[in-house]
Design a protein around this motif. Structure first.
Motif, PDB file in Angstrom:
ATOM      1  N   ARG A  61      67.243  21.889   5.192  1.00  0.00           N
ATOM      2  CA  ARG A  61      68.080  21.128   6.128  1.00  0.00           C
ATOM      3  C   ARG A  61      67.731  21.367   7.591  1.00  0.00           C
ATOM      4  N   ALA A  62      66.615  22.043   7.851  1.00  0.00           N
ATOM      5  CA  ALA A  62      66.179  22.215   9.247  1.00  0.00           C
ATOM      6  C   ALA A  62      65.488  20.942   9.710  1.00  0.00           C
ATOM      7  N   ILE A  63      65.627  20.640  11.001  1.00  0.00           N
ATOM      8  CA  ILE A  63      65.006  19.433  11.547  1.00  0.00           C
ATOM      9  C   ILE A  63      63.625  19.781  12.092  1.00  0.00           C
ATOM     10  N   LEU A  64      62.646  18.969  11.734  1.00  0.00           N
ATOM     11  CA  LEU A  64      61.284  19.190  12.221  1.00  0.00           C
ATOM     12  C   LEU A  64      61.171  18.746  13.675  1.00  0.00           C
ATOM     13  N   LYS A  65      60.576  19.617  14.485  1.00  0.00           N
ATOM     14  CA  LYS A  65      60.365  19.270  15.890  1.00  0.00           C
ATOM     15  C   LYS A  65      58.966  18.695  16.063  1.00  0.00           C
ATOM     16  N   PRO A  66      58.837  17.614  16.854  1.00  0.00           N
ATOM     17  CA  PRO A  66      57.502  17.057  17.103  1.00  0.00           C
ATOM     18  C   PRO A  66      56.614  18.089  17.784  1.00  0.00           C
ATOM     19  N   ARG A  67      55.329  18.109  17.422  1.00  0.00           N
ATOM     20  CA  ARG A  67      54.368  19.015  18.019  1.00  0.00           C
ATOM     21  C   ARG A  67      53.409  18.224  18.901  1.00  0.00           C
ATOM     22  N   LYS A  68      52.924  18.891  19.960  1.00  0.00           N
ATOM     23  CA  LYS A  68      51.953  18.253  20.847  1.00  0.00           C
ATOM     24  C   LYS A  68      50.769  19.194  21.051  1.00  0.00           C
ATOM     25  N   VAL A  69      49.578  18.613  21.121  1.00  0.00           N
ATOM     26  CA  VAL A  69      48.361  19.401  21.328  1.00  0.00           C
ATOM     27  C   VAL A  69      47.884  19.196  22.757  1.00  0.00           C
ATOM     28  N   CYS A  70      47.659  20.312  23.444  1.00  0.00           N
ATOM     29  CA  CYS A  70      47.195  20.271  24.831  1.00  0.00           C
ATOM     30  C   CYS A  70      45.668  20.366  24.841  1.00  0.00           C
ATOM     31  N   VAL A  71      45.025  19.415  25.526  1.00  0.00           N
ATOM     32  CA  VAL A  71      43.562  19.370  25.547  1.00  0.00           C
ATOM     33  C   VAL A  71      42.991  20.236  26.660  1.00  0.00           C
ATOM     34  N   GLY A  72      43.558  20.170  27.815  1.00  0.00           N
ATOM     35  CA  GLY A  72      43.051  20.961  28.939  1.00  0.00           C
ATOM     36  C   GLY A  72      44.108  21.054  30.028  1.00  0.00           C
ATOM     37  N   GLY A  73      43.814  21.805  31.052  1.00  0.00           N
ATOM     38  CA  GLY A  73      44.776  21.944  32.158  1.00  0.00           C
ATOM     39  C   GLY A  73      45.920  22.858  31.779  1.00  0.00           C
ATOM     40  N   LYS A  74      47.058  22.624  32.425  1.00  0.00           N
ATOM     41  CA  LYS A  74      48.206  23.516  32.226  1.00  0.00           C
ATOM     42  C   LYS A  74      48.924  23.172  30.919  1.00  0.00           C
ATOM     43  N   ARG A  96      52.098  23.258  28.472  1.00  0.00           N
ATOM     44  CA  ARG A  96      53.550  23.418  28.493  1.00  0.00           C
ATOM     45  C   ARG A  96      53.993  24.375  27.399  1.00  0.00           C
ATOM     46  N   LYS A  97      55.241  24.779  27.491  1.00  0.00           N
ATOM     47  CA  LYS A  97      55.772  25.790  26.575  1.00  0.00           C
ATOM     48  C   LYS A  97      55.712  25.339  25.109  1.00  0.00           C
ATOM     49  N   ASP A  98      56.042  24.078  24.857  1.00  0.00           N
ATOM     50  CA  ASP A  98      56.122  23.608  23.478  1.00  0.00           C
ATOM     51  C   ASP A  98      54.813  23.007  22.967  1.00  0.00           C
ATOM     52  N   GLU A  99      53.745  23.123  23.741  1.00  0.00           N
ATOM     53  CA  GLU A  99      52.458  22.563  23.330  1.00  0.00           C
ATOM     54  C   GLU A  99      51.557  23.646  22.734  1.00  0.00           C
ATOM     55  N   ILE A 100      50.611  23.199  21.932  1.00  0.00           N
ATOM     56  CA  ILE A 100      49.631  24.125  21.366  1.00  0.00           C
ATOM     57  C   ILE A 100      48.245  23.735  21.867  1.00  0.00           C
ATOM     58  N   SER A 101      47.462  24.723  22.242  1.00  0.00           N
ATOM     59  CA  SER A 101      46.132  24.442  22.785  1.00  0.00           C
ATOM     60  C   SER A 101      45.187  24.018  21.669  1.00  0.00           C
ATOM     61  N   VAL A 102      44.299  23.090  21.968  1.00  0.00           N
ATOM     62  CA  VAL A 102      43.331  22.627  20.973  1.00  0.00           C
ATOM     63  C   VAL A 102      42.427  23.773  20.517  1.00  0.00           C
ATOM     64  N   ASP A 103      42.243  24.778  21.377  1.00  0.00           N
ATOM     65  CA  ASP A 103      41.390  25.921  21.028  1.00  0.00           C
ATOM     66  C   ASP A 103      42.060  26.875  20.045  1.00  0.00           C
ATOM     67  N   SER A 104      43.385  26.796  19.922  1.00  0.00           N
ATOM     68  CA  SER A 104      44.072  27.719  19.013  1.00  0.00           C
ATOM     69  C   SER A 104      44.474  27.069  17.692  1.00  0.00           C
ATOM     70  N   LEU A 105      43.975  25.847  17.434  1.00  0.00           N
ATOM     71  CA  LEU A 105      44.251  25.194  16.147  1.00  0.00           C
ATOM     72  C   LEU A 105      43.545  25.940  15.017  1.00  0.00           C
ATOM     73  N   ASP A 106      44.239  26.065  13.894  1.00  0.00           N
ATOM     74  CA  ASP A 106      43.676  26.743  12.732  1.00  0.00           C
ATOM     75  C   ASP A 106      43.068  25.686  11.807  1.00  0.00           C
ATOM     76  N   PHE A 107      41.718  25.664  11.738  1.00  0.00           N
ATOM     77  CA  PHE A 107      41.047  24.634  10.947  1.00  0.00           C
ATOM     78  C   PHE A 107      41.003  24.965   9.457  1.00  0.00           C
ATOM     79  N   SER A 108      41.448  26.165   9.092  1.00  0.00           N
ATOM     80  CA  SER A 108      41.524  26.495   7.664  1.00  0.00           C
ATOM     81  C   SER A 108      42.821  25.958   7.061  1.00  0.00           C
ATOM     82  N   LYS A 109      43.788  25.638   7.927  1.00  0.00           N
ATOM     83  CA  LYS A 109      45.050  25.031   7.461  1.00  0.00           C
ATOM     84  C   LYS A 109      44.949  23.539   7.675  1.00  0.00           C
ATOM     85  N   LYS A 110      44.800  22.803   6.603  1.00  0.00           N
ATOM     86  CA  LYS A 110      44.594  21.361   6.743  1.00  0.00           C
ATOM     87  C   LYS A 110      45.431  20.607   5.723  1.00  0.00           C
ATOM     88  N   ILE A 111      45.921  19.448   6.100  1.00  0.00           N
ATOM     89  CA  ILE A 111      46.695  18.607   5.187  1.00  0.00           C
ATOM     90  C   ILE A 111      45.832  17.412   4.814  1.00  0.00           C
TER      91      ILE A 111
END
Length: 443
Positions: free
Chosen positions: A385-398, A400-415
């Motif tokens: 019953r938890a609500i999924l929060k939208p995720r955003k990927v940051c490409v470059g620059g500053k 934000r708190k709720d964003e994930i950097s493209v460099d820290s993506l885990d490519f072993s976890k794939k859907i």
């Protein structure tokens, strides 16, 4: 769905224990049946696990929609081809359900070489009082039988049995990548890298070759078949996609061997985007007809495209799945991720499409509002019953708190594998060895 695409609610999540997870536990296909009451998964260990939806009760109305294990069976075993000295993996490549005709369920499952038709049925009674057998099942001496008994059926605990009804083997030289049930429900097709075969469900020792793209000289081979599917309503029509990014629509009424296509869908390449990886990333990994039969959806490495059957020269819609990876193609090539085969699915009304990405992200695109969202299937947000929060990927620059950097993506976890309930907003997402089931937020 349209107004609430970016807030989804977990209804149930089936999680296998990571500490015991092996290569065999990795889910390789996910498929709802035609009513959505059953959900089947296949894994690399050759097992099929079927989940059944809970019936609604007055005491717990919120439990409607939860899926629990209904049946588990070993569909395929590892084999060895002695002529070619090759191991044949037990991994389930595809599962396809047949429409339910009686109390039993039927499904097709395939590994690289062999397709099997399985019957899944329930038994809650057992016969007792045989004349020629005792209660332990041992044969009795006929000379000791002095009276005739009428066997009776006694109630017993519910048993779900899976039995193989047909085995369709020895028809594919190359690895099977697709199976598709025809709308006549009498035939189905199986496709490998170079050929597509048409089968009748009643005949296991013979199939008709309807597409053969194998050149006389294998050195002249330029493309392979990557996926194939029948039209949902017209039993004579099917499509298949290739590693060159093209889609061919074929009509079986035209000729027995469909080497000449009726329609050819291809988007001209933009010369400014040409690179060393262009050919690899343009390879189509999945093709799906819309439920209406009017559109075709294709997935390549970076995009999902929607094609109108009446327009062959370009897609009517193109959705960027993870365009931020365009600058990472070199490292994705080195770690072989660039060859990952992502699937795509329609919702029941063909208005929303879904496909997977890396870091356990999956993407949804609303065709009407043109809104899209990135969501994550992970243990951290898998509380019921938890609500999924939208995720955003940051490409470059500053960042934000709720964003994930493209460099820290885990490519072993794939859907790679997802499924959408045929009539409701319930989705199944396979993240390596975990299956997550989400449903729309209910107020």
């Amino acid at each position: 769905m349209e107004e609430d695409i970016d807030t989804r609610k977990i209804n149930n999540s089936f999680l296998r224990d990571h500490s015991y997870a092996t290569e065999a536990d990795i889910i390789s296909t996910v498929e709802f049946n035609h009513t959505g009451e059953l959900l089947a998964t296949g894994d690399k260990g050759g097992r099929v696990v079927i989940f059944q939806r809970e019936q609604e009760s007055k005491n717990q109305p919120h439990r409607r929609g939860e899926y629990n294990v209904y049946s588990t069976f070993q569909s395929h075993e590892p084999e060895f081809d002695y002529l070619k000295s090759l191991e044949i993996e037990e991994k389930i490549n595809k599962i396809r359900w047949l429409p339910q005709q009686n109390a039993a369920y039927f499904l097709l499952s395939t590994n690289d070489k062999t397709v099997k038709l399985w019957k899944v049925s329930e038994r809650d009674k057992r016969p007792e009082g045989y004349n020629l057998k005792d209660e332990d099942g041992r044969l009795r001496d006929p000379s000791t039988i002095t009276t005739l008994r009428v066997p009776v059926l006694r109630p017993m605990d519910l048993m779900v049995e899976a039995t193989p009804r047909r085995v369709f083997a020895n028809a594919h030289t190359y690895h099977i990548n697709s199976i598709s049930v025809n709308s006549d429900y009498e035939t189905y097709m199986s496709a490998d890298d170079l050929r597509i075969n048409l089968w009748n469900f009643e005949i296991t020792n013979q199939s008709f070759n309807i597409v053969d793209i194998k050149p006389a000289n294998m050195e002249e081979l330029t493309e392979v078949i990557t996926a194939a599917e029948f039209h949902p309503h017209h039993c004579n029509t099917f499509v298949y996609s290739s590693s060159k990014g093209t889609i061919r629509l074929c009509d079986m009424r035209a000729s027995a061997l469909c080497d000449r296509h009726s329609k050819f869908f291809e988007e001209p390449e933009d010369p400014s985007n040409r690179s060393f990886f262009s050919e690899i990333i343009s390879s189509i990994s999945d093709v799906k007809f819309s439920h209406s039969g009017r559109f075709i959806m294709t997935r390549d490495y970076l995009t999902v495209k929607v094609w109108d059957l009446n327009m062959e020269n370009r897609p009517i819609e193109t959705y960027q799945v993870h365009d931020y990876l365009r600058s990472k193609l070199c490292s994705l090539y080195e770690n072989d991720c660039i060859f990952d085969k992502f699937e795509c699915v329609w919702n029941g009304s063909d208005s929303v499409i879904m496909t997977g990405s890396y870091n356990n992200f999956f993407r949804m695109f609303d065709r009407n509002t043109k809104r899209d969202v990135t969501l994550e299937a992970s243990r951290e947000n898998s509380k019921p019953r938890a609500i999924l929060k939208p995720r955003k990927v940051c490409v470059g620059g500053k960042r934000r708190k709720d964003e994930i950097s493209v460099d820290s993506l885990d490519f072993s976890k794939k859907i790679l594998h997802t499924a959408w309930h045929p009539s409701e907003n319930i989705i199944a997402v396979a993240a390596t060895n975990n299956l997550y089931i989400f449903q729309d937020k209910v107020n």
